[in-house]
Design a protein around this motif. Structure first.
Motif, PDB file in Angstrom:
ATOM      1  N   VAL A   1       0.836  -1.195   0.000  1.00 18.92           N
ATOM      2  CA  VAL A   1       0.000   0.000   0.000  1.00 18.92           C
ATOM      3  C   VAL A   1       0.875   1.251   0.000  1.00 18.92           C
ATOM      4  O   VAL A   1       0.592   2.235  -0.690  1.00 18.92           O
ATOM      5  CB  VAL A   1      -0.948   0.007   1.220  1.00 18.92           C
ATOM      6  CG1 VAL A   1      -1.619   1.365   1.376  1.00 18.92           C
ATOM      7  CG2 VAL A   1      -2.017  -1.070   1.078  1.00 18.92           C
ATOM      8  N   ARG A   2       1.947   1.224   0.775  1.00 20.65           N
ATOM      9  CA  ARG A   2       2.827   2.385   0.899  1.00 20.65           C
ATOM     10  C   ARG A   2       3.623   2.668  -0.374  1.00 20.65           C
ATOM     11  O   ARG A   2       3.931   3.825  -0.673  1.00 20.65           O
ATOM     12  CB  ARG A   2       3.816   2.176   2.054  1.00 20.65           C
ATOM     13  CG  ARG A   2       3.190   2.192   3.431  1.00 20.65           C
ATOM     14  CD  ARG A   2       4.258   1.927   4.487  1.00 20.65           C
ATOM     15  NE  ARG A   2       3.689   1.777   5.807  1.00 20.65           N
ATOM     16  CZ  ARG A   2       3.376   2.787   6.617  1.00 20.65           C
ATOM     17  NH1 ARG A   2       3.586   4.027   6.214  1.00 20.65           N
ATOM     18  NH2 ARG A   2       2.871   2.561   7.811  1.00 20.65           N
ATOM     19  N   THR A   3       3.981   1.638  -1.125  1.00 20.06           N
ATOM     20  CA  THR A   3       4.944   1.829  -2.210  1.00 20.06           C
ATOM     21  C   THR A   3       4.474   1.410  -3.596  1.00 20.06           C
ATOM     22  O   THR A   3       5.164   1.687  -4.575  1.00 20.06           O
ATOM     23  CB  THR A   3       6.231   1.041  -1.905  1.00 20.06           C
ATOM     24  OG1 THR A   3       5.946  -0.364  -1.932  1.00 20.06           O
ATOM     25  CG2 THR A   3       6.795   1.411  -0.538  1.00 20.06           C
ATOM     26  N   SER A   4       3.343   0.752  -3.702  1.00 22.54           N
ATOM     27  CA  SER A   4       2.917   0.225  -4.997  1.00 22.54           C
ATOM     28  C   SER A   4       2.731   1.340  -6.030  1.00 22.54           C
ATOM     29  O   SER A   4       2.099   2.366  -5.750  1.00 22.54           O
ATOM     30  CB  SER A   4       1.603  -0.546  -4.849  1.00 22.54           C
ATOM     31  OG  SER A   4       1.120  -0.938  -6.123  1.00 22.54           O
ATOM     32  N   PRO A   5       3.234   1.133  -7.236  1.00 20.87           N
ATOM     33  CA  PRO A   5       3.047   2.121  -8.301  1.00 20.87           C
ATOM     34  C   PRO A   5       1.631   2.068  -8.881  1.00 20.87           C
ATOM     35  O   PRO A   5       1.261   2.932  -9.686  1.00 20.87           O
ATOM     36  CB  PRO A   5       4.086   1.714  -9.343  1.00 20.87           C
ATOM     37  CG  PRO A   5       4.236   0.233  -9.148  1.00 20.87           C
ATOM     38  CD  PRO A   5       4.106   0.015  -7.664  1.00 20.87           C
ATOM     39  N   VAL A   6       0.855   1.061  -8.480  1.00 18.79           N
ATOM     40  CA  VAL A   6      -0.527   0.928  -8.956  1.00 18.79           C
ATOM     41  C   VAL A   6      -1.468   0.881  -7.755  1.00 18.79           C
ATOM     42  O   VAL A   6      -1.045   0.630  -6.627  1.00 18.79           O
ATOM     43  CB  VAL A   6      -0.702  -0.340  -9.821  1.00 18.79           C
ATOM     44  CG1 VAL A   6       0.287  -0.338 -10.973  1.00 18.79           C
ATOM     45  CG2 VAL A   6      -0.565  -1.602  -8.987  1.00 18.79           C
ATOM     46  N   PRO A   7      -2.763   1.136  -7.966  1.00 18.84           N
ATOM     47  CA  PRO A   7      -3.726   1.088  -6.861  1.00 18.84           C
ATOM     48  C   PRO A   7      -3.754  -0.277  -6.176  1.00 18.84           C
ATOM     49  O   PRO A   7      -3.563  -1.312  -6.815  1.00 18.84           O
ATOM     50  CB  PRO A   7      -5.065   1.375  -7.556  1.00 18.84           C
ATOM     51  CG  PRO A   7      -4.695   2.167  -8.766  1.00 18.84           C
ATOM     52  CD  PRO A   7      -3.396   1.586  -9.230  1.00 18.84           C
ATOM     53  N   VAL A   8      -3.985  -0.252  -4.860  1.00 19.62           N
ATOM     54  CA  VAL A   8      -4.096  -1.482  -4.069  1.00 19.62           C
ATOM     55  C   VAL A   8      -5.439  -1.481  -3.359  1.00 19.62           C
ATOM     56  O   VAL A   8      -5.777  -0.530  -2.636  1.00 19.62           O
ATOM     57  CB  VAL A   8      -2.969  -1.592  -3.028  1.00 19.62           C
ATOM     58  CG1 VAL A   8      -3.141  -2.858  -2.183  1.00 19.62           C
ATOM     59  CG2 VAL A   8      -1.600  -1.592  -3.706  1.00 19.62           C
ATOM     60  N   LEU A   9      -6.206  -2.534  -3.555  1.00 20.55           N
ATOM     61  CA  LEU A   9      -7.503  -2.671  -2.909  1.00 20.55           C
ATOM     62  C   LEU A   9      -7.368  -3.698  -1.784  1.00 20.55           C
ATOM     63  O   LEU A   9      -7.029  -4.848  -2.028  1.00 20.55           O
ATOM     64  CB  LEU A   9      -8.561  -3.126  -3.925  1.00 20.55           C
ATOM     65  CG  LEU A   9     -10.028  -2.932  -3.540  1.00 20.55           C
ATOM     66  CD1 LEU A   9     -10.906  -2.995  -4.786  1.00 20.55           C
ATOM     67  CD2 LEU A   9     -10.517  -3.976  -2.546  1.00 20.55           C
ATOM     68  N   THR A  10      -7.597  -3.261  -0.546  1.00 26.84           N
ATOM     69  CA  THR A  10      -7.468  -4.157   0.598  1.00 26.84           C
ATOM     70  C   THR A  10      -8.844  -4.602   1.066  1.00 26.84           C
ATOM     71  O   THR A  10      -9.792  -3.824   1.098  1.00 26.84           O
ATOM     72  CB  THR A  10      -6.732  -3.472   1.761  1.00 26.84           C
ATOM     73  OG1 THR A  10      -7.419  -2.274   2.128  1.00 26.84           O
ATOM     74  CG2 THR A  10      -5.307  -3.129   1.374  1.00 26.84           C
ATOM     75  N   VAL A  11      -8.925  -5.879   1.427  1.00 23.17           N
ATOM     76  CA  VAL A  11     -10.194  -6.490   1.822  1.00 23.17           C
ATOM     77  C   VAL A  11     -10.023  -7.160   3.173  1.00 23.17           C
ATOM     78  O   VAL A  11      -9.102  -7.958   3.369  1.00 23.17           O
ATOM     79  CB  VAL A  11     -10.646  -7.541   0.778  1.00 23.17           C
ATOM     80  CG1 VAL A  11     -11.989  -8.144   1.184  1.00 23.17           C
ATOM     81  CG2 VAL A  11     -10.726  -6.916  -0.613  1.00 23.17           C
ATOM     82  N   ARG A  12     -10.900  -6.836   4.092  1.00 27.28           N
ATOM     83  CA  ARG A  12     -10.865  -7.445   5.416  1.00 27.28           C
ATOM     84  C   ARG A  12     -11.884  -8.580   5.479  1.00 27.28           C
ATOM     85  O   ARG A  12     -13.000  -8.465   4.949  1.00 27.28           O
ATOM     86  CB  ARG A  12     -11.201  -6.402   6.493  1.00 27.28           C
ATOM     87  CG  ARG A  12     -11.093  -6.918   7.913  1.00 27.28           C
ATOM     88  CD  ARG A  12     -11.511  -5.829   8.901  1.00 27.28           C
ATOM     89  NE  ARG A  12     -10.617  -4.696   8.865  1.00 27.28           N
ATOM     90  CZ  ARG A  12      -9.436  -4.649   9.482  1.00 27.28           C
ATOM     91  NH1 ARG A  12      -9.016  -5.688  10.172  1.00 27.28           N
ATOM     92  NH2 ARG A  12      -8.692  -3.588   9.421  1.00 27.28           N
ATOM     93  N   THR A  13     -11.526  -9.670   6.138  1.00 28.63           N
ATOM     94  CA  THR A  13     -12.481 -10.760   6.310  1.00 28.63           C
ATOM     95  C   THR A  13     -13.523 -10.376   7.341  1.00 28.63           C
ATOM     96  O   THR A  13     -13.308  -9.496   8.152  1.00 28.63           O
ATOM     97  CB  THR A  13     -11.782 -12.053   6.792  1.00 28.63           C
ATOM     98  OG1 THR A  13     -11.217 -11.797   8.077  1.00 28.63           O
ATOM     99  CG2 THR A  13     -10.700 -12.486   5.838  1.00 28.63           C
ATOM    100  N   ALA A  14     -14.669 -11.053   7.308  1.00 30.36           N
ATOM    101  CA  ALA A  14     -15.730 -10.776   8.265  1.00 30.36           C
ATOM    102  C   ALA A  14     -15.250 -11.010   9.683  1.00 30.36           C
ATOM    103  O   ALA A  14     -15.563 -10.288  10.626  1.00 30.36           O
ATOM    104  CB  ALA A  14     -16.953 -11.644   7.963  1.00 30.36           C
ATOM    105  N   GLU A  15     -14.453 -12.062   9.884  1.00 32.30           N
ATOM    106  CA  GLU A  15     -13.935 -12.385  11.214  1.00 32.30           C
ATOM    107  C   GLU A  15     -13.021 -11.278  11.717  1.00 32.30           C
ATOM    108  O   GLU A  15     -13.097 -10.857  12.851  1.00 32.30           O
ATOM    109  CB  GLU A  15     -13.164 -13.707  11.179  1.00 32.30           C
ATOM    110  CG  GLU A  15     -14.042 -14.909  10.972  1.00 32.30           C
ATOM    111  CD  GLU A  15     -13.208 -16.172  10.928  1.00 32.30           C
ATOM    112  OE1 GLU A  15     -13.574 -17.128  11.645  1.00 32.30           O
ATOM    113  OE2 GLU A  15     -12.217 -16.222  10.210  1.00 32.30           O
TER     114      GLU A  15
END
Length: 288
Positions: free
Chosen positions: A270-284
């Motif tokens: 997330v900090r360094t990627s040259p492209v967008p990053v989509l983060t997903v959290r689990t329900a738990e």
């Protein structure tokens, strides 16, 4: 999957980059876009200062709203006062938001490889997917997403991210890349035996093949890979060498980090990627 998309904005270049991605995603999903600007209550020194910031926030929201309308999208606009990350998370719950799209930092100005405090807190606490976009120095644009990378380690978090990645790749007709990195050295000397190495590789291959099989012919092609080394470094290199436009990954993997931690690999990307990053959290992970 994405019917209500939230774009917090402060008028910064990074926020503007996020707006472009939000327009593209909302156009593909027929989603309503919520444009939100938050006046930081902690910095409101006096009535004159508050009025000046309020006027500017209204202008920023109006400009972004006009861009959404020009794209033929439904829009909800809001300016609120409070602690920015708290207001954003409250709005997510209140408006039934499915996706937050935001820049990695705003007007406060932080070093290149650091997250802005608002983005970081939203990432760590949001129960809905968060798409983060860095303001590319070369002005490059990576949407529409023609190539989507889904890293996996077979964990529940990776599985939740795969669901989102598959949906996006299907909607966009993107080429899907499914990659697993075996980091044997971080697990200790004892696992370097040939037997353990084979087991780790077999597990990684199973995780990759499982997602690839689910994709079937719904996406624009599937590429899979299993590699050895530092997960963050290998994934970052894979992004660059394979012209990936979007990374979709879980907020933590098998290490089972606490609720407010992203996981080191995810956080570094997330900090360094040259492209967008989509983060997903689990329900738990999102439950108390």
């Amino acid at each position: 999957m994405f019917d209500e998309v939230l774009v917090p904005t402060d008028g910064s270049d990074c926020a503007a980059a996020a707006v472009g991605n939000a327009v593209d995603i909302a156009s593909h999903y027929g989603a309503t876009v919520h444009v939100l600007s938050v006046l930081d209550s902690r910095s409101q020194e006096n009535a004159e200062h508050q009025a000046r910031d309020g006027t500017r926030a209204e202008a920023v929201v109006d400009e972004v709203t006009e861009e959404m309308v020009d794209a033929g999208l439904g829009v909800e606009r809001t300016v609120r006062t409070g602690v920015p990350y708290e207001v954003i998370l409250e709005y997510v719950d209140e408006a039934g938001i499915d996706l937050v799209v935001m820049g990695t930092h705003g007007r406060t100005g932080v070093e290149r490889y650091l997250l802005g405090s608002v983005t970081e807190k939203v990432l760590r606490r949001s129960d809905v997917p968060v798409l983060t976009i860095r303001d590319a120095e070369d002005g490059s644009v990576h949407y529409p997403y023609e190539s989507v990378l889904v890293p996996t380690d077979g964990s529940a978090a990776a599985g939740a991210a795969a669901d989102v990645g598959l949906d996006l790749a299907t909607r966009y007709g993107s080429e899907l890349h499914v990659v697993s990195i075996v980091d044997a050295l971080s697990m200790g000397v004892d696992v370097r035996s040939e037997l353990m190495t084979d087991a780790l590789e077999a597990s990684a291959r199973e995780a990759v093949d499982g997602i690839a099989e689910r994709a079937g012919g719904a996406v624009g092609g599937v590429e899979t890979a299993v590699a050895y080394g530092s997960p963050y470094k290998k994934l970052r290199r894979y992004v660059e060498e394979n012209d990936v436009d979007l990374v979709v990954m879980g907020t933590h993997g098998r290490t089972g980090l606490e609720r407010y931690l992203l996981g080191s690999v995810t956080e570094k990307l997330v900090r360094t990627s040259p492209v967008p990053v989509l983060t997903v959290r689990t329900a738990e992970a999102g439950s108390e």
